[in-house]
Motif scaffolding. Sequence first.
Motif, PDB file in Angstrom:
ATOM      1  N   ARG A  69       2.291   1.935  -3.461  1.00 32.63           N
ATOM      2  CA  ARG A  69       1.294   2.581  -4.347  1.00 32.63           C
ATOM      3  C   ARG A  69       1.149   4.050  -3.975  1.00 32.63           C
ATOM      4  O   ARG A  69       1.135   4.927  -4.840  1.00 32.63           O
TER       5      ARG A  69
ATOM      6  N   ASP B 173      -6.461   9.441   1.233  1.00 32.51           N
ATOM      7  CA  ASP B 173      -5.930   8.441   0.304  1.00 32.51           C
ATOM      8  C   ASP B 173      -5.290   9.154  -0.874  1.00 32.51           C
ATOM      9  O   ASP B 173      -5.893  10.047  -1.465  1.00 32.51           O
ATOM     10  N   LEU B 174      -4.084   8.748  -1.219  1.00 30.17           N
ATOM     11  CA  LEU B 174      -3.366   9.416  -2.307  1.00 30.17           C
ATOM     12  C   LEU B 174      -3.886   9.040  -3.691  1.00 30.17           C
ATOM     13  O   LEU B 174      -3.541   9.695  -4.670  1.00 30.17           O
TER      14      LEU B 174
ATOM     15  N   ALA C 113       0.858  -1.207   0.000  1.00 28.19           N
ATOM     16  CA  ALA C 113       0.000   0.000   0.000  1.00 28.19           C
ATOM     17  C   ALA C 113       0.882   1.240   0.000  1.00 28.19           C
ATOM     18  O   ALA C 113       0.619   2.212  -0.706  1.00 28.19           O
TER      19      ALA C 113
ATOM     20  N   ASP D  44      -4.043  13.372  -0.336  1.00 26.61           N
ATOM     21  CA  ASP D  44      -2.798  13.948   0.166  1.00 26.61           C
ATOM     22  C   ASP D  44      -2.097  12.855   0.967  1.00 26.61           C
ATOM     23  O   ASP D  44      -2.739  11.902   1.434  1.00 26.61           O
ATOM     24  N   ASN D  45      -0.789  13.003   1.142  1.00 27.02           N
ATOM     25  CA  ASN D  45      -0.062  12.057   1.976  1.00 27.02           C
ATOM     26  C   ASN D  45      -0.505  12.250   3.424  1.00 27.02           C
ATOM     27  O   ASN D  45      -0.578  13.390   3.912  1.00 27.02           O
ATOM     28  N   ILE D  46      -0.764  11.155   4.109  1.00 31.91           N
ATOM     29  CA  ILE D  46      -1.248  11.257   5.490  1.00 31.91           C
ATOM     30  C   ILE D  46      -0.266  12.018   6.379  1.00 31.91           C
ATOM     31  O   ILE D  46      -0.678  12.690   7.323  1.00 31.91           O
TER      32      ILE D  46
ATOM     33  N   LEU E 109      -6.263   5.627   4.493  1.00 29.76           N
ATOM     34  CA  LEU E 109      -5.675   4.457   3.813  1.00 29.76           C
ATOM     35  C   LEU E 109      -6.566   3.227   3.983  1.00 29.76           C
ATOM     36  O   LEU E 109      -6.102   2.141   4.311  1.00 29.76           O
TER      37      LEU E 109
ATOM     38  N   SER F  40      -9.340   5.360  -6.156  1.00 29.02           N
ATOM     39  CA  SER F  40      -9.587   4.242  -5.262  1.00 29.02           C
ATOM     40  C   SER F  40     -11.033   4.338  -4.753  1.00 29.02           C
ATOM     41  O   SER F  40     -11.609   5.417  -4.687  1.00 29.02           O
ATOM     42  N   ARG F  41     -11.621   3.198  -4.379  1.00 26.36           N
ATOM     43  CA  ARG F  41     -13.038   3.239  -3.980  1.00 26.36           C
ATOM     44  C   ARG F  41     -13.271   4.035  -2.711  1.00 26.36           C
ATOM     45  O   ARG F  41     -14.300   4.681  -2.564  1.00 26.36           O
ATOM     46  N   SER F  42     -12.313   3.995  -1.781  1.00 32.84           N
ATOM     47  CA  SER F  42     -12.536   4.689  -0.500  1.00 32.84           C
ATOM     48  C   SER F  42     -12.761   6.197  -0.685  1.00 32.84           C
ATOM     49  O   SER F  42     -13.766   6.724  -0.202  1.00 32.84           O
TER      50      SER F  42
ATOM     51  N   ASP G 270      -9.354   0.212   3.124  1.00 33.86           N
ATOM     52  CA  ASP G 270      -9.706  -0.708   2.061  1.00 33.86           C
ATOM     53  C   ASP G 270     -11.112  -0.369   1.544  1.00 33.86           C
ATOM     54  O   ASP G 270     -11.976   0.051   2.311  1.00 33.86           O
ATOM     55  N   GLY G 271     -11.290  -0.503   0.225  1.00 30.78           N
ATOM     56  CA  GLY G 271     -12.526  -0.071  -0.417  1.00 30.78           C
ATOM     57  C   GLY G 271     -13.780  -0.751   0.095  1.00 30.78           C
ATOM     58  O   GLY G 271     -14.820  -0.111   0.270  1.00 30.78           O
TER      59      GLY G 271
HETATM   60  P1  ATP Z   1      -9.478   0.136  -2.970  1.00 28.42           P
HETATM   61  O1  ATP Z   1      -9.757   1.266  -2.020  1.00 28.42           O
HETATM   62  O2  ATP Z   1     -10.231   0.327  -4.254  1.00 28.42           O
HETATM   63  O3  ATP Z   1      -9.662  -1.212  -2.323  1.00 28.42           O
HETATM   64  P2  ATP Z   1      -6.561  -0.335  -2.930  1.00 28.42           P
HETATM   65  O4  ATP Z   1      -6.663  -1.820  -2.958  1.00 28.42           O
HETATM   66  O5  ATP Z   1      -5.457   0.298  -3.737  1.00 28.42           O
HETATM   67  O6  ATP Z   1      -7.949   0.341  -3.409  1.00 28.42           O
HETATM   68  P3  ATP Z   1      -5.621  -0.432  -0.232  1.00 28.42           P
HETATM   69  O7  ATP Z   1      -4.343  -1.090  -0.620  1.00 28.42           O
HETATM   70  O8  ATP Z   1      -6.546  -1.193   0.606  1.00 28.42           O
HETATM   71  O9  ATP Z   1      -6.415   0.171  -1.446  1.00 28.42           O
HETATM   72  O10 ATP Z   1      -5.294   0.939   0.522  1.00 28.42           O
HETATM   73  C1  ATP Z   1      -4.145   1.614   0.341  1.00 28.42           C
HETATM   74  C2  ATP Z   1      -4.438   2.990  -0.221  1.00 28.42           C
HETATM   75  O11 ATP Z   1      -3.739   3.924   0.596  1.00 28.42           O
HETATM   76  C3  ATP Z   1      -3.924   3.161  -1.651  1.00 28.42           C
HETATM   77  O12 ATP Z   1      -4.898   3.813  -2.433  1.00 28.42           O
HETATM   78  C4  ATP Z   1      -2.683   4.071  -1.489  1.00 28.42           C
HETATM   79  O13 ATP Z   1      -2.541   4.968  -2.572  1.00 28.42           O
HETATM   80  C5  ATP Z   1      -3.024   4.844  -0.220  1.00 28.42           C
HETATM   81  N1  ATP Z   1      -1.829   5.278   0.533  1.00 28.42           N
HETATM   82  C6  ATP Z   1      -0.703   4.581   0.791  1.00 28.42           C
HETATM   83  N2  ATP Z   1       0.172   5.296   1.522  1.00 28.42           N
HETATM   84  C7  ATP Z   1      -0.427   6.495   1.768  1.00 28.42           C
HETATM   85  C8  ATP Z   1      -0.040   7.655   2.485  1.00 28.42           C
HETATM   86  N3  ATP Z   1       1.160   7.759   3.089  1.00 28.42           N
HETATM   87  N4  ATP Z   1      -0.915   8.692   2.547  1.00 28.42           N
HETATM   88  C9  ATP Z   1      -2.134   8.613   1.940  1.00 28.42           C
HETATM   89  N5  ATP Z   1      -2.551   7.524   1.222  1.00 28.42           N
HETATM   90  C10 ATP Z   1      -1.714   6.489   1.140  1.00 28.42           C
END
Ligand code: ATP
Length: 259
Positions: free
Chosen positions: A52, A193-194, A49, A210-212, A173, A198-200, A175-176
């Motif tokens: 990404r 969420d960056l 994550a 933005d970066n957390i 961050l 993404s669904r969230s 999960d969708g």
């Molecule tokens: P979905 O939400 O559709 O399930 P996904 O499978 O990509 O998408 P996860 O892997 O469950 O989502 O969540 C990780 C999410 O957090 C990614 O979209 C990623 O871009 C985001 N992410 C990772 N690091 C950071 C950060 N430091 N700040 C903000 N967002 C971040």
Amino acid sequence: MSDHETVPAEVDHEEEIPEDHPRYQDLLTRHRIEAGVEKGITHLQGMHAEGRGSAFDYLLGEETIPSAAAAERAAAARLLLADKPVLSINGNVAALVPGEMVELADAVDADLEVNLFNRTPERIDAIVEHLAEHGAADVKGIEADARIPNLDHKRAKVDADGIYAADVVVVPLEDGDRAEALEAMGKTEIVIDLNPLSRSPQVAEIPIVDNIIRAVPNMTEHARDLEGEGESTLRAIVEEFDRDEALEAAEERIRSGRL
Ligand code: ATP
């Protein structure tokens, strides 16, 4: 990596990362996630994550774009208006911004709740301890005596007097599937969420692209700035924020580099 300043391959302490390095924030983030995995706070999947997120942050220019700044202010106002706000903490959030989440909770009078995708008692304990080391007095998510409907058993666990009862939930961050299930429960979601696709963030009332590590301190600063404002001012800030426009602006920035 730029050769502007070299960084040792193995960094034991984040202080060893030179602050003037052009990729400082990215190196710091990566180091905190690695340390989180070593401490048993962050799951290995959290590293993917992070990878990404890092790519999206690079494309965003590793800065808080104007639409994200507006979202952070709206989020602070929405949290101040909430009856029962809860900040959800997973393994990446705990590794990256433990003290910052404690400060935000304090600024908006919210509860902190550990909510894990890969839930084990050991990880819950490690995160609660880590948050306590960063000043958290009380952390929810240990009892997990309620369930989010329409999610499989393990991922649905929440506290009855925490996320289950909350009106506004900050889910960074996330999960969708869980973000969608929380939306179906009628929660107002503030998602950090960056990835704007993404669904969230797509289901969030306030998506913060933005970066957390930048977003949370910014939200706290806005909350402190807005403290004492009347309900109508706070409501106006929330209503002025256009979530679709913010998501489009972030996508445009990522795809074209334009603001
Ligand atoms: P979905 O939400 O559709 O399930 P996904 O499978 O990509 O998408 P996860 O892997 O469950 O989502 O969540 C990780 C999410 O957090 C990614 O979209 C990623 O871009 C985001 N992410 C990772 N690091 C950071 C950060 N430091 N700040 C903000 N967002 C971040």
